[in-house]
Scaffold this motif. Structure first.
Motif, PDB file in Angstrom:
ATOM      1  N   LEU A 142      34.839  33.427  55.023  1.00 13.87           N
ATOM      2  CA  LEU A 142      34.186  33.414  53.714  1.00 13.87           C
ATOM      3  C   LEU A 142      35.056  34.112  52.672  1.00 13.87           C
ATOM      4  CD1 LEU A 142      31.697  32.870  51.925  1.00 13.87           C
ATOM      5  CD2 LEU A 142      30.836  35.098  52.666  1.00 13.87           C
ATOM      6  N   ALA A 143      35.625  35.247  53.043  1.00 20.33           N
ATOM      7  CA  ALA A 143      36.516  35.956  52.120  1.00 20.33           C
ATOM      8  C   ALA A 143      37.727  35.097  51.761  1.00 20.33           C
ATOM      9  CB  ALA A 143      36.963  37.278  52.740  1.00 20.33           C
ATOM     10  N   ALA A 144      38.275  34.401  52.752  1.00 22.63           N
ATOM     11  CA  ALA A 144      39.438  33.538  52.495  1.00 22.63           C
ATOM     12  C   ALA A 144      39.080  32.413  51.531  1.00 22.63           C
ATOM     13  CB  ALA A 144      39.976  32.976  53.805  1.00 22.63           C
ATOM     14  N   VAL A 145      37.934  31.783  51.744  1.00 22.27           N
ATOM     15  CA  VAL A 145      37.516  30.672  50.867  1.00 22.27           C
ATOM     16  C   VAL A 145      37.285  31.176  49.446  1.00 22.27           C
ATOM     17  CG1 VAL A 145      35.648  29.025  50.437  1.00 22.27           C
ATOM     18  CG2 VAL A 145      36.574  29.264  52.729  1.00 22.27           C
ATOM     19  N   ILE A 146      36.648  32.327  49.305  1.00 24.48           N
ATOM     20  CA  ILE A 146      36.411  32.873  47.963  1.00 24.48           C
ATOM     21  C   ILE A 146      37.729  33.237  47.286  1.00 24.48           C
ATOM     22  CG2 ILE A 146      35.451  34.867  46.721  1.00 24.48           C
ATOM     23  CD1 ILE A 146      33.090  34.740  48.704  1.00 24.48           C
ATOM     24  N   LEU A 147      38.640  33.847  48.019  1.00 22.96           N
ATOM     25  CA  LEU A 147      39.936  34.208  47.429  1.00 22.96           C
ATOM     26  C   LEU A 147      40.775  32.980  47.088  1.00 22.96           C
ATOM     27  CD1 LEU A 147      40.790  37.385  49.514  1.00 22.96           C
ATOM     28  CD2 LEU A 147      40.140  37.265  47.095  1.00 22.96           C
ATOM     29  N   TRP A 148      40.717  31.920  47.918  1.00 21.00           N
ATOM     30  CA  TRP A 148      41.395  30.669  47.575  1.00 21.00           C
ATOM     31  C   TRP A 148      40.817  30.115  46.271  1.00 21.00           C
ATOM     32  CZ3 TRP A 148      45.888  29.131  48.918  1.00 21.00           C
ATOM     33  CH2 TRP A 148      46.380  29.268  50.199  1.00 21.00           C
ATOM     34  N   THR A 149      39.498  30.177  46.134  1.00 17.53           N
ATOM     35  CA  THR A 149      38.852  29.676  44.920  1.00 17.53           C
ATOM     36  C   THR A 149      39.305  30.466  43.693  1.00 17.53           C
ATOM     37  OG1 THR A 149      36.932  29.052  46.245  1.00 17.53           O
ATOM     38  CG2 THR A 149      36.617  29.145  43.875  1.00 17.53           C
ATOM     39  N   VAL A 150      39.370  31.777  43.826  1.00 16.21           N
ATOM     40  CA  VAL A 150      39.840  32.606  42.716  1.00 16.21           C
ATOM     41  C   VAL A 150      41.293  32.273  42.384  1.00 16.21           C
ATOM     42  CG1 VAL A 150      40.389  34.985  42.060  1.00 16.21           C
ATOM     43  CG2 VAL A 150      38.201  34.469  43.139  1.00 16.21           C
ATOM     44  N   PHE A 151      42.116  32.115  43.398  1.00 19.60           N
ATOM     45  CA  PHE A 151      43.530  31.800  43.173  1.00 19.60           C
ATOM     46  C   PHE A 151      43.695  30.464  42.452  1.00 19.60           C
ATOM     47  CE2 PHE A 151      47.736  30.367  45.058  1.00 19.60           C
ATOM     48  CZ  PHE A 151      48.502  31.143  44.204  1.00 19.60           C
ATOM     49  N   ILE A 152      42.962  29.460  42.880  1.00 20.10           N
ATOM     50  CA  ILE A 152      43.044  28.150  42.202  1.00 20.10           C
ATOM     51  C   ILE A 152      42.560  28.254  40.764  1.00 20.10           C
ATOM     52  CG2 ILE A 152      42.010  25.854  42.131  1.00 20.10           C
ATOM     53  CD1 ILE A 152      42.311  25.692  45.100  1.00 20.10           C
ATOM     54  N   THR A 153      41.503  29.002  40.546  1.00 23.02           N
ATOM     55  CA  THR A 153      40.986  29.167  39.184  1.00 23.02           C
ATOM     56  C   THR A 153      42.011  29.844  38.297  1.00 23.02           C
ATOM     57  OG1 THR A 153      38.741  29.315  40.059  1.00 23.02           O
ATOM     58  CG2 THR A 153      39.092  30.136  37.832  1.00 23.02           C
ATOM     59  N   VAL A 154      42.653  30.867  38.809  1.00 24.43           N
ATOM     60  CA  VAL A 154      43.672  31.565  38.026  1.00 24.43           C
ATOM     61  C   VAL A 154      44.862  30.645  37.743  1.00 24.43           C
ATOM     62  CG1 VAL A 154      45.382  33.439  38.125  1.00 24.43           C
ATOM     63  CG2 VAL A 154      43.007  33.879  38.744  1.00 24.43           C
ATOM     64  N   VAL A 155      45.258  29.880  38.743  1.00 28.54           N
ATOM     65  CA  VAL A 155      46.418  28.996  38.579  1.00 28.54           C
ATOM     66  C   VAL A 155      46.130  27.883  37.573  1.00 28.54           C
ATOM     67  CG1 VAL A 155      47.767  27.223  39.772  1.00 28.54           C
ATOM     68  CG2 VAL A 155      47.479  29.453  40.800  1.00 28.54           C
ATOM     69  N   THR A 156      44.945  27.301  37.624  1.00 28.94           N
ATOM     70  CA  THR A 156      44.683  26.121  36.802  1.00 28.94           C
ATOM     71  C   THR A 156      44.027  26.420  35.462  1.00 28.94           C
ATOM     72  OG1 THR A 156      42.561  25.752  37.903  1.00 28.94           O
ATOM     73  CG2 THR A 156      44.489  24.613  38.791  1.00 28.94           C
ATOM     74  N   MET A 157      43.185  27.445  35.406  1.00 28.49           N
ATOM     75  CA  MET A 157      42.411  27.651  34.178  1.00 28.49           C
ATOM     76  C   MET A 157      42.866  28.834  33.339  1.00 28.49           C
ATOM     77  SD  MET A 157      38.594  26.880  35.373  1.00 28.49           S
ATOM     78  CE  MET A 157      38.170  25.349  36.184  1.00 28.49           C
ATOM     79  N   ALA A 158      43.335  29.877  33.975  1.00 23.01           N
ATOM     80  CA  ALA A 158      43.708  31.077  33.229  1.00 23.01           C
ATOM     81  C   ALA A 158      45.117  30.924  32.670  1.00 23.01           C
ATOM     82  CB  ALA A 158      43.615  32.310  34.123  1.00 23.01           C
ATOM     83  N   ASP A 159      45.197  30.619  31.407  1.00 23.85           N
ATOM     84  CA  ASP A 159      46.490  30.497  30.735  1.00 23.85           C
ATOM     85  C   ASP A 159      46.353  31.100  29.340  1.00 23.85           C
ATOM     86  OD1 ASP A 159      49.086  29.849  30.147  1.00 23.85           O
ATOM     87  OD2 ASP A 159      48.679  27.726  29.784  1.00 23.85           O
ATOM     88  N   PRO A 160      46.313  32.421  29.251  1.00 20.23           N
ATOM     89  CA  PRO A 160      46.080  33.051  27.954  1.00 20.23           C
ATOM     90  C   PRO A 160      47.196  32.799  26.943  1.00 20.23           C
ATOM     91  CG  PRO A 160      46.653  34.705  29.582  1.00 20.23           C
ATOM     92  CD  PRO A 160      46.502  33.397  30.318  1.00 20.23           C
ATOM     93  N   THR A 161      48.397  32.554  27.428  1.00 18.79           N
ATOM     94  CA  THR A 161      49.512  32.338  26.497  1.00 18.79           C
ATOM     95  C   THR A 161      49.666  30.877  26.091  1.00 18.79           C
ATOM     96  OG1 THR A 161      51.044  32.067  28.341  1.00 18.79           O
ATOM     97  CG2 THR A 161      50.787  34.288  27.449  1.00 18.79           C
TER      98      THR A 161
END
Length: 129
Positions: free
Chosen positions: A65-84
């Motif tokens: 469960l921790a791995a799946v949640i962390l994968w989800t966070v990583f994908i979200t950061v990679v694809t959606m978080a682009d402040p610049t």
């Protein structure tokens, strides 16, 4: 009106985008496979692959469960978080590829973790020996 398509061509303003996004970029176009390899070999990707392997090896539900949640966070950061706002320009320039193959592979990994670590039945399947 004839010059409008020329606005989509790379300009000198885009030249510094790849220096910020991928400092050691050699100038070759990065496709979906190259981007997936780059993301899997990033420090976070390697750590999450190791965590996924631990969850699968020991068949531990909470680690999975921790791995799946962390994968989800990583994908979200990679694809959606682009402040610049650099990611879109870097993709247009060619130094960053689309993360679609990476997202599909991570989704398959997460589904595998969930299915493999799900609770097992206690051996009572309704039939008598």
């Amino acid at each position: 009106m004839i010059l409008f398509p020329l606005t989509f061509l790379p300009s000198p303003a885009w030249a510094e985008v790849c220096d910020k996004a991928r400092p050691g970029w050699d100038g070759a176009h990065v496709g979906v496979v190259g981007e997936a390899i780059s993301l899997f070999l990033s420090p976070a990707g390697v750590a999450l692959l190791l965590l996924s392997l631990i969850a699968l090896r020991f068949r531990h539900q909470w680690v999975g469960l921790a791995a799946v949640i962390l994968w989800t966070v990583f994908i979200t950061v990679v694809t959606m978080a682009d402040p610049t706002g650099v990611r879109g320009l870097a993709m247009a320039e060619g130094c960053i590829g689309a993360p679609t193959l990476f997202i599909a592979a991570v989704a398959a990994i997460c589904v595998g973790i969930v299915l493999y670590t799900k609770p097992r039945k206690s051996g009572t399947d309704g039939s008598e020996s």
